[in-house]
Scaffold this motif. Structure first.
Motif, short mmCIF file in Angstrom:
data_model
loop_
_atom_site.label_atom_id
_atom_site.label_comp_id
_atom_site.label_asym_id
_atom_site.label_seq_id
_atom_site.Cartn_x
_atom_site.Cartn_y
_atom_site.Cartn_z
N ASN A 47 0.56 -1.35 -0.17
CA ASN A 47 -0.18 0.17 0.09
C ASN A 47 0.60 1.37 -0.15
OD1 ASN A 47 -2.26 -2.42 0.35
ND2 ASN A 47 -2.75 -2.17 2.23
N THR A 48 0.19 2.24 -0.35
CA THR A 48 0.66 3.87 -0.19
C THR A 48 0.71 4.31 1.12
OG1 THR A 48 -1.18 4.84 -1.07
CG2 THR A 48 0.23 4.23 -2.71
N PRO A 49 1.43 5.11 1.26
CA PRO A 49 1.11 5.29 2.90
C PRO A 49 -0.09 6.38 3.09
CG PRO A 49 3.43 6.31 1.89
CD PRO A 49 2.91 5.33 0.66
N GLU A 50 -0.86 7.15 2.38
CA GLU A 50 -1.60 7.38 2.26
C GLU A 50 -3.34 6.66 2.62
OE1 GLU A 50 0.24 8.39 -0.11
OE2 GLU A 50 0.37 10.27 -0.19
N GLU A 51 -2.58 4.98 1.96
CA GLU A 51 -3.97 4.28 1.73
C GLU A 51 -4.23 3.67 2.96
OE1 GLU A 51 -4.56 1.22 -1.98
OE2 GLU A 51 -2.55 1.86 -1.79
N ASN A 52 -2.43 3.88 4.00
CA ASN A 52 -2.30 3.40 5.48
C ASN A 52 -3.16 4.13 6.32
OD1 ASN A 52 -1.49 0.66 4.61
ND2 ASN A 52 0.75 0.76 5.41
N GLU A 53 -2.92 5.33 6.01
CA GLU A 53 -3.45 6.17 6.97
C GLU A 53 -5.17 6.46 6.68
OE1 GLU A 53 -1.36 10.60 6.58
OE2 GLU A 53 -3.44 10.94 5.69
N SER A 54 -5.42 5.77 5.95
CA SER A 54 -6.92 6.05 5.99
C SER A 54 -7.23 4.80 5.76
CB SER A 54 -7.44 6.85 4.90
OG SER A 54 -6.92 6.75 4.06
N VAL B 150 -4.80 -1.87 8.82
CA VAL B 150 -2.87 -1.82 8.16
C VAL B 150 -2.85 -3.32 8.75
CG1 VAL B 150 -0.91 -0.86 7.48
CG2 VAL B 150 -3.40 0.22 7.64
N THR B 158 5.12 -0.39 3.28
CA THR B 158 5.50 0.69 3.23
C THR B 158 6.15 1.53 3.23
OG1 THR B 158 3.01 0.97 3.44
CG2 THR B 158 4.54 2.74 3.11
N THR B 216 -8.84 9.59 10.54
CA THR B 216 -7.41 9.13 9.78
C THR B 216 -6.03 9.36 10.91
OG1 THR B 216 -7.32 11.53 8.87
CG2 THR B 216 -8.19 9.58 7.20
N VAL B 217 -4.91 8.94 10.29
CA VAL B 217 -4.24 8.97 11.60
C VAL B 217 -2.92 10.12 11.19
CG1 VAL B 217 -4.57 7.02 12.95
CG2 VAL B 217 -2.83 6.99 11.09
N GLU B 311 3.75 1.03 -6.51
CA GLU B 311 4.02 0.24 -4.45
C GLU B 311 4.12 -0.73 -4.92
OE1 GLU B 311 4.37 1.63 -1.90
OE2 GLU B 311 4.32 3.29 -2.72
N ALA B 385 0.62 4.09 10.67
CA ALA B 385 -0.63 4.20 10.87
C ALA B 385 -1.58 2.53 11.38
CB ALA B 385 0.00 3.64 8.99
#
Lengths: 144, 562
Positions: A47-54, B150, B158, B216-217, B311, B385
């Motif tokens: 995943n991309t960091p943004e995907e992980n974040e949300s 996650v 990541t 979100t975090v 990715e 995350a």
């Protein structure tokens, strides 16, 4: 022991029939019915960091959508018919997860619809039902 | 415990004061410190890049000369040089150390890593197996709300795509060129102790992340500094450090994560399109605009498709590179024992390198720090995350990063060089990625083009990852609004074009300095908050032992047999 029946559902017609069938079975055996909706998910993706974040937010949305569109209508139907029933939504690999829940909650038998939702998905991942038939540790009924 | 900490604080304060006070007096000193240690160890003449080229990794000297004519360049140089001299030489201030030049900032990182290694009782060894079990998902309950968040694997992947980059392929030949095979040994040692500092910073990142109202975090060292320091009763110091960190990460990302990578990508692109005769040789800005548009589409336009594709491609590219390298090693298997021997033998008795083994030790350490980012604090942002009740688990998983990045990938590149082109006079004009490319193409002739594609993808994914790190620093400073976020992203895209069109000497010095400045607040944060992490760690091990934390893989196996 022996008083728990589990039915795994998705948004297909066979799985609705499976739920009905399982409910009849549960009523006749005076058993409790567990309705489980599994959202396809694997921990091993990139995943991309943004995907992980949300991710947390999107997970809530997925669960909410599955619950309001599929699980709750089925549960309401079955409750009206007088079945002792509860249900929940989970993420994971369906066959593996269902088998795990069987072991954990000491479920005595499983009911499942024959074909899942997507035609293409079945070709790629193999039908959940056929996998379950091969791996389940308790009796399993496949509803066409 | 308190006494020990006091001692550390004293040392820290001393080093900080030194860094600031002594900076102007040593303007040109730091840059020259490696210029005397050079050449293939076996006496072959190579155009040895100066210190900076080595740090940047790959830039061949000719390219720099050629580009120096342009007017924009001269202007940028004029503006940057004075600022840079103070900052660069301040951050990279070095002291003589047993006849070698030791950069204090490297010592700072190494002391931090050693502190973590001892303080957490060799967590890099004791936590290794547990880390693999966690990544495999042994401790994730499949029947809980945790599933669907996650996963440990996703967080690790990541974070790795941010660290594994062009440097793993291109900077290793230069490392061997300057430090000889023995430098690889010290690089591995630094990677090994870096695992411990990574463990600590990532645990802290998860422990103190922010759960935003929109679900979100946001996490990272700056949040640990604010919240963690408030917890130990030093909120003011925490706030100061967090701003210090956030400002340096914003600027550092523009340089090391952005301009450096895009510059390397354009050079690789020029190489495969015909080298100096390429149409793009003096028109890097065209490539830069292309790259900026693609990155812009991803980070500004929200076209997640491209980012998702890269990715997913990057791990395969990494696998492709590793398997290619292993094929090369298999073909040259007879030379491996000698190569391995030279790595260990030269580590303590280097031939023809100034400063003796301390000299190459420093070179190797420095390479490792640049490569695996342990102690810099960026990975903590990527790891925060993960939604977990056990921050320790995320720290444990993160300690695999320096291992994979430095001890596995960098070492394999090193072995490829040592078993093929090392000591061959016919490759003396090559450096960086092109040398690795040449080394591999002796066994697999078609390797250069896919390797160039891999390098481009690595650069792209690193640019995207670092845009995220920089953004987190920016939103920490200026708020989470989409206007502030988009402003940063636009600036970020603009700097890609800049990175592609100008030589990077002084701009890179500046951003390198900023990246290393991040380590000052970050390692301070580790020292102050380490007791909290250790308490968590002890409780975690205790609960693993008592069976309170269940291993679901074992449970499932038991279920099947009974």
């Amino acid at each position: 022991m022996g008083n728990f029946i589990m039915v795994g559902i998705d948004d297909s017609d066979p799985s609705k029939r499976a739920a009905q069938f399982a409910a009849e079975l549960a009523r006749s055996l005076d058993a409790k019915l567990l309705v489980v909706y599994v959202i396809q998910w694997t921990p091993f993706t990139f995943n991309t960091p943004e995907e992980n974040e949300s991710r947390h937010k999107r997970r809530e949305e997925e669960v909410e959508a599955a619950r309001s569109k599929i699980l709750t209508p089925i549960l309401d139907d079955l409750l009206k018919a007088g079945t002792k029933v509860e249900g929940f939504v989970r993420h994971g690999r369906p066959a593996k997860l269902l088998n795990y829940i069987v072991a954990e909650k000491e479920i005595s038998q499983i009911v499942i619809g024959r074909t899942g939702a997507g035609g293409l998905k079945n070709i790629m991942f193999g039908s959940v039902a056929s996998k379950m038939v091969q791996t389940s540790s308790v009796p399993i009924t496949v509803v066409p | 415990m308190k006494k020990k900490q006091m001692w550390f604080h004293f040392l820290l304060g001393f080093i900080c004061i030194f860094l600031v006070l002594a900076a102007p007096a040593y303007t040109q000193d730091a840059k020259k410190d490696l210029s005397s240690s050079q050449g293939w160890v076996q006496g072959i003449e190579v155009p040895v890049p100066g210190y900076k080229t080595w740090v940047e990794g790959l830039q061949p000297p000719e390219a720099k000369k050629e580009q120096k004519k342009s007017g924009i360049d001269a202007m940028v140089e004029r503006i940057m040089t004075p600022i840079n001299n103070v900052l660069y030489n301040g951050v990279f201030y070095s002291v003589p150390f047993f006849g070698a030049k030791l950069k204090l900032i490297i010592a700072w990182l190494i002391i931090g890593a050693l502190f973590c290694t001892f303080y957490f009782r060799f967590i890099n060894l004791s936590g290794f197996a547990q880390a693999i079990r966690l990544v495999r998902g042994d401790y994730s309950n499949p029947d809980s709300d945790e599933a669907g968040e996650v996963s440990h694997f996703q967080a690790l992947a990541t974070a790795l795509s941010g660290t594994v980059g062009v440097g793993n392929i291109g900077a290793i030949p230069i490392l061997i060129m300057i430090g000889g095979p023995g430098a690889l040994f010290w690089m591995m040692v630094a990677g090994f102790i870096g695992m411990s500092s990574k463990f600590c910073e990532c645990t802290l990142g998860v422990m103190y992340r922010n759960n935003n109202p929109d679900g979100t975090v946001s996490g990272g060292p700056m949040y640990a500094m604010v919240k963690g320091f408030a917890e130990i009763g030093r909120p003011k110091l925490g706030r100061f450090l967090s701003y210090f960190f956030a400002i340096s990460i914003v600027i550092g990302c523009l340089g090391a994560g952005n301009m450096f990578q895009s510059n390397q990508a354009v050079m690789q692109f020029v190489n495969i399109t015909g080298g100096a005769d390429s149409y793009f040789a003096s028109r890097g800005w065209i490539f830069g605009i292309g790259m900026a548009v693609i990155v812009g589409l991803v980070i500004l336009g929200g076209i997640k498709g491209i980012a998702k594709v890269t990715e997913k491609l990057v791990p395969f590219m990494a696998l492709f590179y590793l398997s290619g390298a292993l094929v090369v090693l298999a073909a040259n298997a007879s030379r491996i024992p000698a190569a391995v021997t030279s790595i260990f033998a030269n580590a303590f008795t280097p031939e023809g390198i100034s400063g003796g083994f301390i000299g190459i030790m420093i070179i190797g350490f420095q390479r490792a720090v640049f490569s695996n980012e342990a102690g810099i604090g960026t990975a903590a942002i990527a790891h925060s995350a993960v939604k977990t009740d056990e921050p320790i688990t995320e720290g444990l998983v993160s300690l695999l990063e320096p291992f994979i990045d430095t001890i596995v990938i960098c070492t394999i590149t090193g072995l490829v060089i040592l078993t093929t082109v090392y000591g061959d006079p016919s490759v003396k004009h090559l450096t960086g990625v092109s040398l690795t490319s040449e080394a591999m193409s002796r066994t697999i002739p078609w390797v250069p083009i896919p390797l160039a594609v891999a390098v481009l993808l690595f650069a792209f994914s690193t640019i995207v990852s670092w845009s995220y790190y920089g953004l987190k620093g920016w939103t920490f400073l200026f708020g989470e609004s989409s206007l502030s976020a988009n402003t940063y992203k636009a600036i970020y895209c603009f700097f890609i074009i800049v990175g592609c069109s100008i030589p990077l000497t002084s701009v890179m010095d500046f951003s390198d300095a900023m990246v290393f400045l991040m380590t000052i607040p970050n390692i301070l944060c580790i020292y102050f908050l380490a007791p909290i992490v250790r308490k968590e760690l002890d409780s975690y091990w205790a609960r693993i032992k008592s069976g309170e934390i269940k291993n679901y893989r074992k449970l499932m196996k038991k279920g099947k047999t009974s």
